[in-house]
Design an enzyme around this catalytic site. Structure first.
Site, PDB file in Angstrom:
ATOM      1  N   ASN A 166      -1.037 -13.885  15.812  1.00 33.64           N
ATOM      2  CA  ASN A 166      -2.075 -12.864  15.992  1.00 33.64           C
ATOM      3  C   ASN A 166      -2.796 -13.133  17.316  1.00 33.64           C
ATOM      4  O   ASN A 166      -3.256 -14.244  17.544  1.00 33.64           O
ATOM      5  CB  ASN A 166      -3.081 -12.949  14.826  1.00 33.64           C
ATOM      6  CG  ASN A 166      -3.800 -11.637  14.588  1.00 33.64           C
ATOM      7  OD1 ASN A 166      -4.012 -10.880  15.534  1.00 33.64           O
ATOM      8  ND2 ASN A 166      -4.174 -11.375  13.357  1.00 33.64           N
TER       9      ASN A 166
ATOM     10  N   HIS B   8       0.809  -1.218   0.000  1.00 35.46           N
ATOM     11  CA  HIS B   8       0.000   0.000   0.000  1.00 35.46           C
ATOM     12  C   HIS B   8       0.848   1.276   0.000  1.00 35.46           C
ATOM     13  O   HIS B   8       0.380   2.337   0.409  1.00 35.46           O
ATOM     14  CB  HIS B   8      -0.966  -0.014   1.197  1.00 35.46           C
ATOM     15  CG  HIS B   8      -1.942  -1.161   1.167  1.00 35.46           C
ATOM     16  ND1 HIS B   8      -2.321  -1.865   2.281  1.00 35.46           N
ATOM     17  CD2 HIS B   8      -2.584  -1.742   0.126  1.00 35.46           C
ATOM     18  CE1 HIS B   8      -3.179  -2.819   1.921  1.00 35.46           C
ATOM     19  NE2 HIS B   8      -3.352  -2.770   0.626  1.00 35.46           N
TER      20      HIS B   8
END
Ligand SMILES: [Zn+2]
Length: 248
Positions: free
Chosen positions: A217, A121
């Site tokens: 995570n 990104h």
């Protein structure tokens, strides 16, 4: 607390892997003081994501730039890499991982010393001119202007060089990321919710082509029940500290 068996399994997967890539999302930078976009405490609970759409930015750059400055360039911001960023850079230099593919725009992988980094990104440290396409450092001098204008063509609207909503990702970077994803036989996914496309399709490509997925995570993500082979459910700083102590 993660079971020693799971850590052992992760260690074996990393050691036996021919080529390992890492895929990171906002979770890895949370300890650095960068809030995630999604979930509790996320940026989108406080700001309208529409302010970061490319159409709105072109139409009302003042309004967008006011929000951009508050979100991404707060005064006196000094952001340092987390322990996880540092350990990943060491793992690369010792040959345990080949590439870091990141959704983050904070440049912290490069700052920590990672060399092969694909920023899907873009990043927040550069600006691009929407008129003449010049790319430059987004300096404090430029940020001092309410709407930064291009010093090269003098009129063009400057946009931070990260991907806005409604903009395509950089084709070359995305292509490189898929190439890496298909070549590796292990992908370590860290701190990504797996909600943002097409980025989330990158680890999926590794899985589809027969590679293993380790997920680090503290929360369950879109990956957990779909492609994850081994979920280490804790923060990446905790997990990588233990794993690296076994590797080197
Ligand atoms: Zn320009």
């Amino acid at each position: 607390m993660i079971s020693p068996e799971k850590i052992q399994r992760a260690n074996e997967l990393i050691k036996s892997s021919r080529k390992t890539a890492v895929f990171t999302g906002a979770g890895i930078s949370v300890p650095c003081g960068i809030p995630p976009f999604r979930g509790p405490g996320g940026v989108w609970n406080r700001y309208d994501p529409g302010l970061l759409s490319i159409d709105r930015f072109r139409k009302s750059p003042e309004e967008s730039w006011d929000a951009i400055r508050e979100i991404f360039y707060p005064d006196n911001m000094v952001i340092k890499p987390s322990r996880s960023h540092e350990i990943l850079a060491q793992m690369e230099s010792k040959g345990f991982i080949s590439t870091v593919i990141t959704q983050n725009i904070d440049s912290l992988h490069s700052k920590a010393g990672s060399v092969n980094v694909l920023e899907l990104h873009g990043n927040s440290s550069k600006a691009v001119c929407l008129t003449c396409t010049a790319v430059m450092d987004l300096t404090t001098k430029l940020l001092a202007l309410r709407v930064p204008r291009c010093p090269h063509c003098s009129t063009g609207l400057l946009k931070p060089s990260f991907t806005f909503f409604g903009e395509p990702l950089d084709g070359r970077t995305l292509e490189d990321a898929f190439h890496q994803a298909l070549q590796c036989d292990l992908m370590i996914c860290i701190g990504s919710t797996g909600e943002v496309m097409p980025a989330a399709a990158v680890p999926a490509a590794t899985s589809t082509s027969g590679g293993k997925i380790i997920e680090i995570n503290p929360i369950r993500s879109n990956f957990t029940s779909s492609i994850t082979d081994l979920h280490l459910q804790a923060t990446s700083d905790e997990v990588l500290e233990v794993i690296s102590s076994l590797l080197f």
